[in-house]
Scaffold this active site. Structure first.
Site, PDB file in Angstrom:
ATOM      1  N   CYS A 111       0.837  -1.191   0.000  1.00  0.00           N
ATOM      2  CA  CYS A 111       0.000   0.000   0.000  1.00  0.00           C
ATOM      3  C   CYS A 111       0.878   1.248   0.000  1.00  0.00           C
ATOM      4  O   CYS A 111       1.765   1.394   0.844  1.00  0.00           O
ATOM      5  CB  CYS A 111      -0.906  -0.009   1.227  1.00  0.00           C
ATOM      6  SG  CYS A 111      -1.776   1.542   1.503  1.00  0.00           S
ATOM      7  N   GLU A 112       0.641   2.148  -0.954  1.00  0.00           N
ATOM      8  CA  GLU A 112       1.495   3.330  -1.053  1.00  0.00           C
ATOM      9  C   GLU A 112       1.200   4.372   0.030  1.00  0.00           C
ATOM     10  O   GLU A 112       1.945   5.329   0.188  1.00  0.00           O
ATOM     11  CB  GLU A 112       1.365   3.971  -2.430  1.00  0.00           C
ATOM     12  CG  GLU A 112       0.049   4.635  -2.735  1.00  0.00           C
ATOM     13  CD  GLU A 112       0.011   5.224  -4.136  1.00  0.00           C
ATOM     14  OE1 GLU A 112      -0.638   6.255  -4.311  1.00  0.00           O
ATOM     15  OE2 GLU A 112       0.635   4.656  -5.064  1.00  0.00           O
ATOM     16  N   HIS A 113       0.126   4.173   0.792  1.00  0.00           N
ATOM     17  CA  HIS A 113      -0.216   5.153   1.823  1.00  0.00           C
ATOM     18  C   HIS A 113       0.522   4.907   3.137  1.00  0.00           C
ATOM     19  O   HIS A 113       0.849   5.857   3.849  1.00  0.00           O
ATOM     20  CB  HIS A 113      -1.724   5.136   2.079  1.00  0.00           C
ATOM     21  CG  HIS A 113      -2.523   5.486   0.867  1.00  0.00           C
ATOM     22  ND1 HIS A 113      -3.526   4.671   0.365  1.00  0.00           N
ATOM     23  CD2 HIS A 113      -2.454   6.544   0.041  1.00  0.00           C
ATOM     24  CE1 HIS A 113      -4.048   5.229  -0.704  1.00  0.00           C
ATOM     25  NE2 HIS A 113      -3.413   6.358  -0.932  1.00  0.00           N
ATOM     26  N   HIS A 114       0.750   3.634   3.473  1.00  0.00           N
ATOM     27  CA  HIS A 114       1.423   3.316   4.738  1.00  0.00           C
ATOM     28  C   HIS A 114       2.586   2.337   4.561  1.00  0.00           C
ATOM     29  O   HIS A 114       3.211   1.942   5.535  1.00  0.00           O
ATOM     30  CB  HIS A 114       0.414   2.715   5.733  1.00  0.00           C
ATOM     31  CG  HIS A 114      -0.641   3.675   6.175  1.00  0.00           C
ATOM     32  ND1 HIS A 114      -1.878   3.749   5.558  1.00  0.00           N
ATOM     33  CD2 HIS A 114      -0.662   4.614   7.147  1.00  0.00           C
ATOM     34  CE1 HIS A 114      -2.612   4.684   6.149  1.00  0.00           C
ATOM     35  NE2 HIS A 114      -1.900   5.228   7.104  1.00  0.00           N
ATOM     36  N   GLN A 152      -5.000  -0.618  -4.953  1.00  0.00           N
ATOM     37  CA  GLN A 152      -5.530  -1.808  -5.625  1.00  0.00           C
ATOM     38  C   GLN A 152      -6.268  -1.467  -6.913  1.00  0.00           C
ATOM     39  O   GLN A 152      -6.199  -2.214  -7.898  1.00  0.00           O
ATOM     40  CB  GLN A 152      -6.437  -2.580  -4.668  1.00  0.00           C
ATOM     41  CG  GLN A 152      -6.875  -3.937  -5.201  1.00  0.00           C
ATOM     42  CD  GLN A 152      -7.610  -4.756  -4.176  1.00  0.00           C
ATOM     43  OE1 GLN A 152      -7.250  -4.742  -2.998  1.00  0.00           O
ATOM     44  NE2 GLN A 152      -8.651  -5.456  -4.574  1.00  0.00           N
ATOM     45  N   HIS A 180      -5.702  -5.683   3.008  1.00  0.00           N
ATOM     46  CA  HIS A 180      -4.771  -4.575   3.180  1.00  0.00           C
ATOM     47  C   HIS A 180      -4.376  -4.519   4.648  1.00  0.00           C
ATOM     48  O   HIS A 180      -5.224  -4.249   5.509  1.00  0.00           O
ATOM     49  CB  HIS A 180      -5.426  -3.256   2.764  1.00  0.00           C
ATOM     50  CG  HIS A 180      -5.727  -3.177   1.293  1.00  0.00           C
ATOM     51  ND1 HIS A 180      -5.246  -2.170   0.491  1.00  0.00           N
ATOM     52  CD2 HIS A 180      -6.463  -3.980   0.476  1.00  0.00           C
ATOM     53  CE1 HIS A 180      -5.673  -2.337  -0.751  1.00  0.00           C
ATOM     54  NE2 HIS A 180      -6.412  -3.436  -0.783  1.00  0.00           N
ATOM     55  N   CYS A 182      -2.850  -2.304   6.143  1.00  0.00           N
ATOM     56  CA  CYS A 182      -3.048  -0.979   6.725  1.00  0.00           C
ATOM     57  C   CYS A 182      -4.459  -0.852   7.294  1.00  0.00           C
ATOM     58  O   CYS A 182      -4.719  -0.002   8.142  1.00  0.00           O
ATOM     59  CB  CYS A 182      -2.777   0.123   5.694  1.00  0.00           C
ATOM     60  SG  CYS A 182      -3.556  -0.137   4.104  1.00  0.00           S
TER      61      CYS A 182
END
Length: 223
Positions: A111-114, A152, A180, A182
């Protein structure tokens, strides 16, 4: 916290994608892999030291280097165009005209956010317009686009777009069902939920064709 930071935190915490392409800088490949590893190694050392970890401990000494190599050579290796699967195709000499489905392709992404793992399965199908690809090519395409910081929805679109380009057909579909971490291990900590995304192109926008594909996915193929 400034308004900009709060806004971007909200996007990340809500897992909102902002583009259908992987956001890369123009100088993304100016450094060699080894130069990137050295730079990341130093940054990981700083992070662990800031957290209060003792990097002289035998268990931690090699962690910055291991993490840096893992980032560049493994879990983010799909950022490197040199690792893109070759796009060779073959003539459909046996004139197979129905859809071909490759199901239960293992997805390991991040996941590119976390920067936490995304783990699940992809199901991919196409209807030949004269060209076919080896079965493993579909797995490799999924793996290549998964090995990068991702959302995703984007991964699903990228897999379909690449197969359309390789096969020269619009008739491609992809469904991904993934957990996910996260979501599962932080924030709401819902360990049961998973995320399903789908991209249907060409003939798969037809309800009957789409239903046939989804029925194939549900078939029990345990051996």
């Amino acid at each position: 916290m400034c308004k900009s930071d709060a806004f971007h935190d909200e996007i990340g915490n809500d897992h909102i994608g902002t583009s259908d392409y992987t956001p890369l800088r123009a100088d993304a490949f100016d450094k060699t892999d080894e130069e990137k590893i050295e730079s990341i190694k130093a940054n990981v050392e700083q992070i662990l030291t800031t957290l209060g970890m003792d990097l002289t401990d035998d268990s931690l000494k090699g962690t910055p280097n291991r993490v840096a190599k893992m980032f560049v050579k493994e879990i983010f290796g799909g950022l490197n165009p040199a690792k893109k699967p070759s796009s060779s195709t073959f003539d459909n000499k046996y004139k197979y005209g129905e859809m071909l489905v490759e199901k239960n392709i293992v997805v390991y992404s991040t996941c590119e956010h976390h920067l936490l793992p995304i783990v699940g399965r992809a199901h991919v199908a196409y209807i030949s317009k004269g060209n076919v690809v080896g079965l493993s090519k579909m797995n490799r395409i999924v793996d290549y686009y998964a090995k990068r910081p991702q959302v995703q929805e984007r991964l699903t679109i990228q897999v379909v777009d690449e197969l359309k380009r390789v096969l020269g057909t619009e008739d491609v579909a992809c469904v991904i069902d993934a957990k996910h971490l996260c979501v599962n291990s932080r924030g709401i900590r819902d360990i049961e939920s998973s995320t399903v995304t789908a991209e249907f192109s060409g003939a798969f926008k037809n309800e009957m064709t789409r239903r046939e594909f989804l029925d194939y996915i549900k078939l029990d193929t345990q051996f």
